[in-house]
Write an enzyme that holds these catalytic residues in place. Sequence first.
Site, PDB file in Angstrom:
ATOM      1  N   CYS A 113       0.823  -1.215   0.000  1.00 25.46           N
ATOM      2  CA  CYS A 113       0.000   0.000   0.000  1.00 25.46           C
ATOM      3  C   CYS A 113       0.857   1.266   0.000  1.00 25.46           C
ATOM      4  O   CYS A 113       1.658   1.488   0.902  1.00 25.46           O
ATOM      5  CB  CYS A 113      -0.917  -0.033   1.225  1.00 25.46           C
ATOM      6  SG  CYS A 113      -1.568   1.561   1.730  1.00 25.46           S
TER       7      CYS A 113
ATOM      8  N   CYS B  91       0.368   3.533   2.991  1.00 25.77           N
ATOM      9  CA  CYS B  91       1.011   2.953   4.180  1.00 25.77           C
ATOM     10  C   CYS B  91       2.511   3.257   4.183  1.00 25.77           C
ATOM     11  O   CYS B  91       3.092   3.583   5.222  1.00 25.77           O
ATOM     12  CB  CYS B  91       0.803   1.435   4.226  1.00 25.77           C
ATOM     13  SG  CYS B  91      -0.931   0.918   4.203  1.00 25.77           S
TER      14      CYS B  91
ATOM     15  N   CYS C 122       8.811  13.727  -5.266  1.00 25.31           N
ATOM     16  CA  CYS C 122       8.674  12.380  -5.865  1.00 25.31           C
ATOM     17  C   CYS C 122       8.043  11.396  -4.879  1.00 25.31           C
ATOM     18  O   CYS C 122       8.593  11.147  -3.799  1.00 25.31           O
ATOM     19  CB  CYS C 122      10.059  11.902  -6.299  1.00 25.31           C
ATOM     20  SG  CYS C 122      10.223  10.130  -6.522  1.00 25.31           S
TER      21      CYS C 122
ATOM     22  N   CYS D 258      10.172   8.363  -4.056  1.00 26.31           N
ATOM     23  CA  CYS D 258      11.274   8.742  -3.154  1.00 26.31           C
ATOM     24  C   CYS D 258      10.785   8.777  -1.708  1.00 26.31           C
ATOM     25  O   CYS D 258      11.477   8.318  -0.796  1.00 26.31           O
ATOM     26  CB  CYS D 258      11.831  10.109  -3.536  1.00 26.31           C
ATOM     27  SG  CYS D 258      12.429  10.226  -5.238  1.00 26.31           S
TER      28      CYS D 258
END
Length: 363
Positions: free
Chosen positions: A54, A57, A173, A176
Amino acid sequence: MSKSLICLLVGTLTLVLFVSSAFADDVVVLTEENFEKEVGQDRGALVEFYAPWCGHCKKLAPEYEKLGASFKKAKSVLIGKVDCDEHKSICSKYGVSGYPTLQWFPKGSLEPKKYEGARTSEALAEFVNNEGGTNVKIAAIPSSVVVLTADNFDEIVLDEKKDVLVEFYAPWCGHCKSLAPTYEKVAAAFKLEEGVVIANLDADKYKDVGEKYGVSGYPTLKFFPKNNKAGEDYEGGRDVDDFVTFINEKSGTSRDAKGQLTSKAGIVEAFDSLVKEFIAAKDEDQKAVFKRLEEEADKLTGSSARYGKIYVKAAKSCMDKGSNYAKNEILRLERVLAKSISAAKADEFTLKKNILTSFATDQ
Protein backbone atom coordinates in the site's frame (compact mmCIF):
# COMPACT_ATOMS: atom_id res chain seq x y z
CA MET A 1 28.00 -34.11 21.88
CA SER A 2 29.94 -32.80 24.87
CA LYS A 3 28.20 -30.97 27.72
CA SER A 4 30.25 -27.83 27.06
CA LEU A 5 29.23 -27.81 23.39
CA ILE A 6 25.55 -28.14 24.34
CA CYS A 7 25.96 -25.15 26.68
CA LEU A 8 27.60 -23.23 23.84
CA LEU A 9 24.72 -23.93 21.46
CA VAL A 10 22.09 -23.03 24.06
CA GLY A 11 23.91 -19.83 24.88
CA THR A 12 24.16 -18.90 21.20
CA LEU A 13 20.42 -19.50 20.69
CA THR A 14 19.67 -17.35 23.73
CA LEU A 15 21.80 -14.55 22.30
CA VAL A 16 20.07 -14.71 18.92
CA LEU A 17 16.66 -14.46 20.56
CA PHE A 18 17.81 -11.56 22.71
CA VAL A 19 19.31 -9.63 19.81
CA SER A 20 16.21 -10.09 17.66
CA SER A 21 14.01 -8.65 20.40
CA ALA A 22 16.37 -6.03 21.79
CA PHE A 23 16.79 -4.36 18.43
CA ALA A 24 13.15 -4.67 17.34
CA ASP A 25 11.36 -1.62 15.91
CA ASP A 26 9.78 0.77 18.37
CA VAL A 27 6.41 -0.01 16.77
CA VAL A 28 5.16 -3.32 18.21
CA VAL A 29 4.45 -5.94 15.54
CA LEU A 30 1.06 -7.51 16.28
CA THR A 31 0.03 -10.95 15.05
CA GLU A 32 -2.83 -13.40 15.52
CA GLU A 33 -0.82 -14.96 18.35
CA ASN A 34 -0.05 -11.85 20.39
CA PHE A 35 -2.79 -9.32 19.51
CA GLU A 36 -5.04 -9.89 22.53
CA LYS A 37 -2.02 -10.33 24.81
CA GLU A 38 -0.86 -6.81 23.94
CA VAL A 39 -4.07 -4.93 23.07
CA GLY A 40 -7.00 -4.44 25.45
CA GLN A 41 -4.82 -5.05 28.49
CA ASP A 42 -3.42 -2.58 31.01
CA ARG A 43 -2.58 0.17 28.50
CA GLY A 44 -4.23 1.95 25.60
CA ALA A 45 -3.11 1.04 22.10
CA LEU A 46 -3.01 2.78 18.74
CA VAL A 47 -2.94 0.15 16.00
CA GLU A 48 -2.18 0.64 12.33
CA PHE A 49 -3.75 -1.97 10.04
CA TYR A 50 -1.70 -1.91 6.84
CA ALA A 51 -0.66 -3.82 3.72
CA PRO A 52 3.00 -4.00 2.61
CA TRP A 53 2.14 -3.01 -0.98
CA CYS A 54 0.00 0.00 0.00
CA GLY A 55 1.44 3.33 -1.14
CA HIS A 56 -0.36 5.35 1.55
CA CYS A 57 1.01 2.95 4.18
CA LYS A 58 4.56 3.44 2.90
CA LYS A 59 4.07 7.19 3.05
CA LEU A 60 2.81 6.92 6.65
CA ALA A 61 5.65 4.59 7.72
CA PRO A 62 8.30 7.20 8.69
CA GLU A 63 5.72 9.26 10.61
CA TYR A 64 4.41 6.18 12.40
CA GLU A 65 7.91 4.97 13.30
CA LYS A 66 8.67 8.44 14.68
CA LEU A 67 5.50 8.13 16.77
CA GLY A 68 6.57 4.71 18.04
CA ALA A 69 10.03 5.97 18.99
CA SER A 70 8.54 8.93 20.85
CA PHE A 71 6.10 6.79 22.86
CA LYS A 72 8.60 3.97 23.49
CA LYS A 73 9.02 4.87 27.18
CA ALA A 74 5.33 5.66 27.80
CA LYS A 75 4.28 2.59 29.78
CA SER A 76 0.57 3.41 29.53
CA VAL A 77 0.49 3.43 25.71
CA LEU A 78 1.32 0.91 23.00
CA ILE A 79 1.97 1.85 19.36
CA GLY A 80 1.42 -1.23 17.20
CA LYS A 81 0.82 -2.42 13.67
CA VAL A 82 -0.77 -5.40 11.92
CA ASP A 83 0.16 -6.70 8.46
CA CYS A 84 -3.30 -7.42 7.02
CA ASP A 85 -1.90 -9.49 4.17
CA GLU A 86 -0.42 -11.86 6.73
CA HIS A 87 -3.08 -11.66 9.45
CA LYS A 88 -6.36 -11.31 7.57
CA SER A 89 -8.54 -12.65 10.39
CA ILE A 90 -7.58 -9.80 12.78
CA CYS A 91 -8.22 -7.14 10.17
CA SER A 92 -11.54 -8.70 9.24
CA LYS A 93 -12.56 -8.88 12.90
CA TYR A 94 -12.08 -5.13 13.30
CA GLY A 95 -13.80 -4.17 10.07
CA VAL A 96 -10.73 -3.04 8.16
CA SER A 97 -11.60 -2.44 4.51
CA GLY A 98 -8.89 0.00 3.42
CA TYR A 99 -5.28 0.75 4.20
CA PRO A 100 -3.94 2.18 6.33
CA THR A 101 -6.67 2.06 8.99
CA LEU A 102 -5.77 3.47 12.40
CA GLN A 103 -7.78 2.46 15.47
CA TRP A 104 -7.46 3.35 19.15
CA PHE A 105 -8.12 0.62 21.72
CA PRO A 106 -8.72 2.04 25.22
CA LYS A 107 -7.11 0.43 28.23
CA GLY A 108 -8.86 -2.86 29.02
CA SER A 109 -11.05 -2.78 25.88
CA LEU A 110 -11.14 -4.48 22.51
CA GLU A 111 -13.77 -2.04 21.24
CA PRO A 112 -11.81 0.37 19.01
CA LYS A 113 -12.32 3.99 18.04
CA LYS A 114 -11.29 4.87 14.49
CA TYR A 115 -8.71 7.62 14.01
CA GLU A 116 -9.82 10.10 11.35
CA GLY A 117 -7.19 12.84 11.74
CA ALA A 118 -4.11 13.90 9.81
CA ARG A 119 -1.39 11.31 9.21
CA THR A 120 1.53 13.19 10.67
CA SER A 121 3.45 12.16 13.77
CA GLU A 122 2.46 15.39 15.50
CA ALA A 123 -1.28 14.92 14.84
CA LEU A 124 -1.13 11.27 15.88
CA ALA A 125 0.74 12.18 19.05
CA GLU A 126 -1.89 14.77 19.97
CA PHE A 127 -4.62 12.15 19.50
CA VAL A 128 -2.80 9.50 21.56
CA ASN A 129 -2.05 12.02 24.33
CA ASN A 130 -5.72 13.00 24.51
CA GLU A 131 -6.97 9.41 24.54
CA GLY A 132 -4.22 7.92 26.70
CA GLY A 133 -3.75 10.72 29.20
CA THR A 134 -0.10 11.14 28.31
CA ASN A 135 1.96 14.20 27.49
CA VAL A 136 4.53 12.93 25.01
CA LYS A 137 6.18 15.15 22.42
CA ILE A 138 7.54 13.87 19.12
CA ALA A 139 11.25 13.24 19.45
CA ALA A 140 13.61 14.39 16.74
CA ILE A 141 15.28 11.29 15.31
CA PRO A 142 18.76 11.98 13.90
CA SER A 143 19.30 10.70 10.37
CA SER A 144 22.13 8.34 9.47
CA VAL A 145 21.87 9.29 5.78
CA VAL A 146 24.67 11.63 4.67
CA VAL A 147 23.20 14.67 2.92
CA LEU A 148 25.11 15.59 -0.24
CA THR A 149 25.28 18.98 -1.94
CA ALA A 150 27.15 20.36 -4.94
CA ASP A 151 29.85 21.53 -2.51
CA ASN A 152 30.57 18.24 -0.71
CA PHE A 153 29.66 15.65 -3.36
CA ASP A 154 33.17 15.05 -4.73
CA GLU A 155 34.79 15.07 -1.28
CA ILE A 156 32.48 12.35 0.03
CA VAL A 157 31.53 10.27 -3.01
CA LEU A 158 34.88 10.26 -4.80
CA ASP A 159 36.83 9.29 -1.68
CA GLU A 160 38.74 6.18 -2.79
CA LYS A 161 38.72 4.82 0.75
CA LYS A 162 34.92 4.67 0.84
CA ASP A 163 32.16 2.66 -0.83
CA VAL A 164 29.27 5.08 -1.31
CA LEU A 165 25.63 4.39 -2.18
CA VAL A 166 23.84 7.53 -3.42
CA GLU A 167 20.13 8.09 -3.85
CA PHE A 168 19.38 10.89 -6.31
CA TYR A 169 15.89 12.08 -5.38
CA ALA A 170 13.38 14.91 -5.72
CA PRO A 171 11.38 16.20 -2.74
CA TRP A 172 8.08 15.97 -4.67
CA CYS A 173 8.67 12.38 -5.87
CA GLY A 174 6.20 9.87 -4.39
CA HIS A 175 8.48 6.87 -4.93
CA CYS A 176 11.27 8.74 -3.15
CA LYS A 177 9.01 9.38 -0.17
CA SER A 178 8.09 5.68 -0.08
CA LEU A 179 11.75 4.69 -0.19
CA ALA A 180 12.80 7.15 2.55
CA PRO A 181 12.11 5.01 5.67
CA THR A 182 13.78 1.98 4.08
CA TYR A 183 16.81 4.01 3.04
CA GLU A 184 17.10 5.41 6.56
CA LYS A 185 17.20 1.87 7.97
CA VAL A 186 19.93 0.92 5.50
CA ALA A 187 21.98 3.94 6.58
CA ALA A 188 21.48 3.05 10.25
CA ALA A 189 22.57 -0.55 9.58
CA PHE A 190 25.96 0.60 8.22
CA LYS A 191 26.61 3.66 10.39
CA LEU A 192 29.47 1.91 12.24
CA GLU A 193 31.21 0.85 9.02
CA GLU A 194 33.96 3.40 8.40
CA GLY A 195 34.37 2.30 4.79
CA VAL A 196 30.67 2.55 3.83
CA VAL A 197 28.59 5.69 3.27
CA ILE A 198 24.84 5.77 2.60
CA ALA A 199 24.00 9.18 1.14
CA ASN A 200 21.41 11.11 -0.82
CA LEU A 201 21.29 14.19 -3.04
CA ASP A 202 18.37 16.44 -3.87
CA ALA A 203 18.86 16.20 -7.65
CA ASP A 204 16.00 18.60 -8.25
CA LYS A 205 17.96 21.29 -6.40
CA TYR A 206 21.39 20.23 -7.68
CA LYS A 207 20.45 19.41 -11.28
CA ASP A 208 24.00 19.75 -12.62
CA VAL A 209 25.27 16.98 -10.36
CA GLY A 210 22.41 14.67 -11.33
CA GLU A 211 22.90 15.34 -15.03
CA LYS A 212 26.63 14.65 -14.73
CA TYR A 213 25.81 11.10 -13.60
CA GLY A 214 23.00 10.51 -16.10
CA VAL A 215 20.09 10.86 -13.68
CA SER A 216 16.83 11.15 -15.61
CA GLY A 217 14.26 9.84 -13.13
CA TYR A 218 13.70 9.61 -9.41
CA PRO A 219 14.77 7.92 -7.31
CA THR A 220 17.97 6.86 -9.09
CA LEU A 221 20.42 4.83 -7.01
CA LYS A 222 24.08 4.62 -7.90
CA PHE A 223 26.91 2.81 -6.15
CA PHE A 224 30.38 4.34 -6.13
CA PRO A 225 32.84 1.65 -4.93
CA LYS A 226 36.40 2.44 -3.95
CA ASN A 227 37.69 1.24 -7.32
CA ASN A 228 35.06 2.77 -9.63
CA LYS A 229 34.22 6.39 -8.98
CA ALA A 230 32.41 6.65 -12.31
CA GLY A 231 29.58 4.93 -10.44
CA GLU A 232 27.40 1.96 -11.32
CA ASP A 233 23.62 1.69 -11.33
CA TYR A 234 21.98 -0.09 -8.40
CA GLU A 235 19.33 -2.32 -9.94
CA GLY A 236 18.47 -4.53 -6.96
CA GLY A 237 15.35 -4.70 -4.85
CA ARG A 238 14.09 -1.86 -2.67
CA ASP A 239 13.67 -3.74 0.63
CA VAL A 240 16.13 -3.26 3.49
CA ASP A 241 17.41 -6.84 3.11
CA ASP A 242 18.07 -6.26 -0.61
CA PHE A 243 20.21 -3.22 0.07
CA VAL A 244 22.02 -4.86 2.99
CA THR A 245 22.86 -7.96 0.93
CA PHE A 246 24.15 -5.75 -1.89
CA ILE A 247 26.39 -3.67 0.39
CA ASN A 248 27.73 -6.76 2.16
CA GLU A 249 28.63 -8.40 -1.15
CA LYS A 250 30.21 -5.27 -2.61
CA SER A 251 32.01 -4.00 0.49
CA GLY A 252 32.90 -7.25 2.24
CA THR A 253 30.90 -6.25 5.31
CA SER A 254 28.80 -8.61 7.45
CA ARG A 255 25.77 -6.72 8.75
CA ASP A 256 22.14 -7.72 9.05
CA ALA A 257 19.14 -5.45 8.50
CA LYS A 258 19.29 -4.26 12.13
CA GLY A 259 22.94 -3.29 11.82
CA GLN A 260 24.19 -6.17 13.94
CA LEU A 261 27.30 -8.07 12.90
CA THR A 262 26.49 -11.53 11.55
CA SER A 263 28.22 -14.75 12.59
CA LYS A 264 30.52 -14.37 9.55
CA ALA A 265 31.93 -11.04 10.70
CA GLY A 266 35.66 -11.16 11.37
CA ILE A 267 36.14 -14.64 9.95
CA VAL A 268 39.22 -14.93 7.68
CA GLU A 269 38.59 -18.02 5.56
CA ALA A 270 42.27 -18.31 4.68
CA PHE A 271 42.92 -19.08 8.36
CA ASP A 272 40.50 -22.03 8.55
CA SER A 273 43.03 -24.79 7.87
CA LEU A 274 45.68 -23.12 10.01
CA VAL A 275 43.32 -22.89 13.00
CA LYS A 276 42.33 -26.55 12.60
CA GLU A 277 46.00 -27.48 12.53
CA PHE A 278 46.60 -25.35 15.63
CA ILE A 279 43.75 -27.05 17.53
CA ALA A 280 44.98 -30.54 16.62
CA ALA A 281 48.63 -29.84 17.47
CA LYS A 282 50.23 -30.32 20.90
CA ASP A 283 53.00 -28.57 22.82
CA GLU A 284 55.96 -27.62 20.58
CA ASP A 285 54.03 -28.38 17.38
CA GLN A 286 51.29 -26.01 18.49
CA LYS A 287 53.84 -23.27 19.16
CA ALA A 288 55.18 -23.72 15.62
CA VAL A 289 51.68 -23.39 14.13
CA PHE A 290 51.08 -20.34 16.30
CA LYS A 291 54.21 -18.74 14.85
CA ARG A 292 52.89 -19.32 11.32
CA LEU A 293 49.54 -17.83 12.34
CA GLU A 294 51.33 -14.71 13.60
CA GLU A 295 53.24 -14.42 10.32
CA GLU A 296 50.10 -14.74 8.20
CA ALA A 297 48.22 -12.23 10.37
CA ASP A 298 51.02 -9.68 9.84
CA LYS A 299 50.38 -9.87 6.09
CA LEU A 300 46.75 -8.79 6.36
CA THR A 301 45.70 -5.25 5.49
CA GLY A 302 42.66 -3.05 6.07
CA SER A 303 39.94 -4.36 8.35
CA SER A 304 41.36 -7.86 7.99
CA ALA A 305 44.48 -6.74 9.88
CA ARG A 306 42.24 -6.08 12.89
CA TYR A 307 40.76 -9.55 12.60
CA GLY A 308 44.22 -11.09 12.34
CA LYS A 309 45.21 -9.58 15.69
CA ILE A 310 42.12 -11.11 17.30
CA TYR A 311 43.03 -14.54 15.86
CA VAL A 312 46.55 -14.28 17.26
CA LYS A 313 45.33 -13.15 20.68
CA ALA A 314 42.75 -15.96 20.76
CA ALA A 315 45.36 -18.58 19.88
CA LYS A 316 47.77 -17.24 22.51
CA SER A 317 45.04 -17.39 25.18
CA CYS A 318 44.17 -20.96 24.17
CA MET A 319 47.81 -21.99 24.71
CA ASP A 320 48.13 -20.15 28.01
CA LYS A 321 44.74 -20.97 29.55
CA GLY A 322 43.96 -24.43 28.24
CA SER A 323 41.70 -26.12 25.74
CA ASN A 324 38.45 -24.96 27.36
CA TYR A 325 39.35 -21.28 27.15
CA ALA A 326 37.54 -20.60 23.86
CA LYS A 327 34.22 -22.15 24.94
CA ASN A 328 34.29 -20.49 28.35
CA GLU A 329 35.15 -17.10 26.88
CA ILE A 330 32.35 -17.36 24.31
CA LEU A 331 29.84 -17.97 27.08
CA ARG A 332 31.22 -14.98 29.01
CA LEU A 333 30.96 -12.75 25.93
CA GLU A 334 27.37 -13.85 25.36
CA ARG A 335 26.51 -12.80 28.92
CA VAL A 336 28.09 -9.40 28.29
CA LEU A 337 26.28 -9.01 24.95
CA ALA A 338 22.99 -9.74 26.68
CA LYS A 339 23.45 -6.56 28.73
CA SER A 340 22.78 -3.01 27.61
CA ILE A 341 26.04 -1.97 25.93
CA SER A 342 26.97 0.46 23.18
CA ALA A 343 26.77 -0.61 19.54
CA ALA A 344 30.52 -0.18 19.18
CA LYS A 345 31.18 -2.49 22.16
CA ALA A 346 28.67 -5.01 20.77
CA ASP A 347 30.67 -5.04 17.53
CA GLU A 348 33.95 -5.56 19.39
CA PHE A 349 32.63 -8.46 21.47
CA THR A 350 30.82 -10.07 18.53
CA LEU A 351 33.98 -10.10 16.42
CA LYS A 352 35.89 -11.75 19.26
CA LYS A 353 33.10 -14.29 19.84
CA ASN A 354 32.92 -15.18 16.13
CA ILE A 355 36.66 -15.75 15.86
CA LEU A 356 36.78 -17.72 19.11
CA THR A 357 34.14 -20.04 17.66
CA SER A 358 36.81 -21.23 15.19
CA PHE A 359 38.86 -22.40 18.16
CA ALA A 360 35.95 -23.86 20.16
CA THR A 361 35.91 -27.43 18.92
CA ASP A 362 36.37 -30.68 20.81
CA GLN A 363 40.00 -31.69 20.77
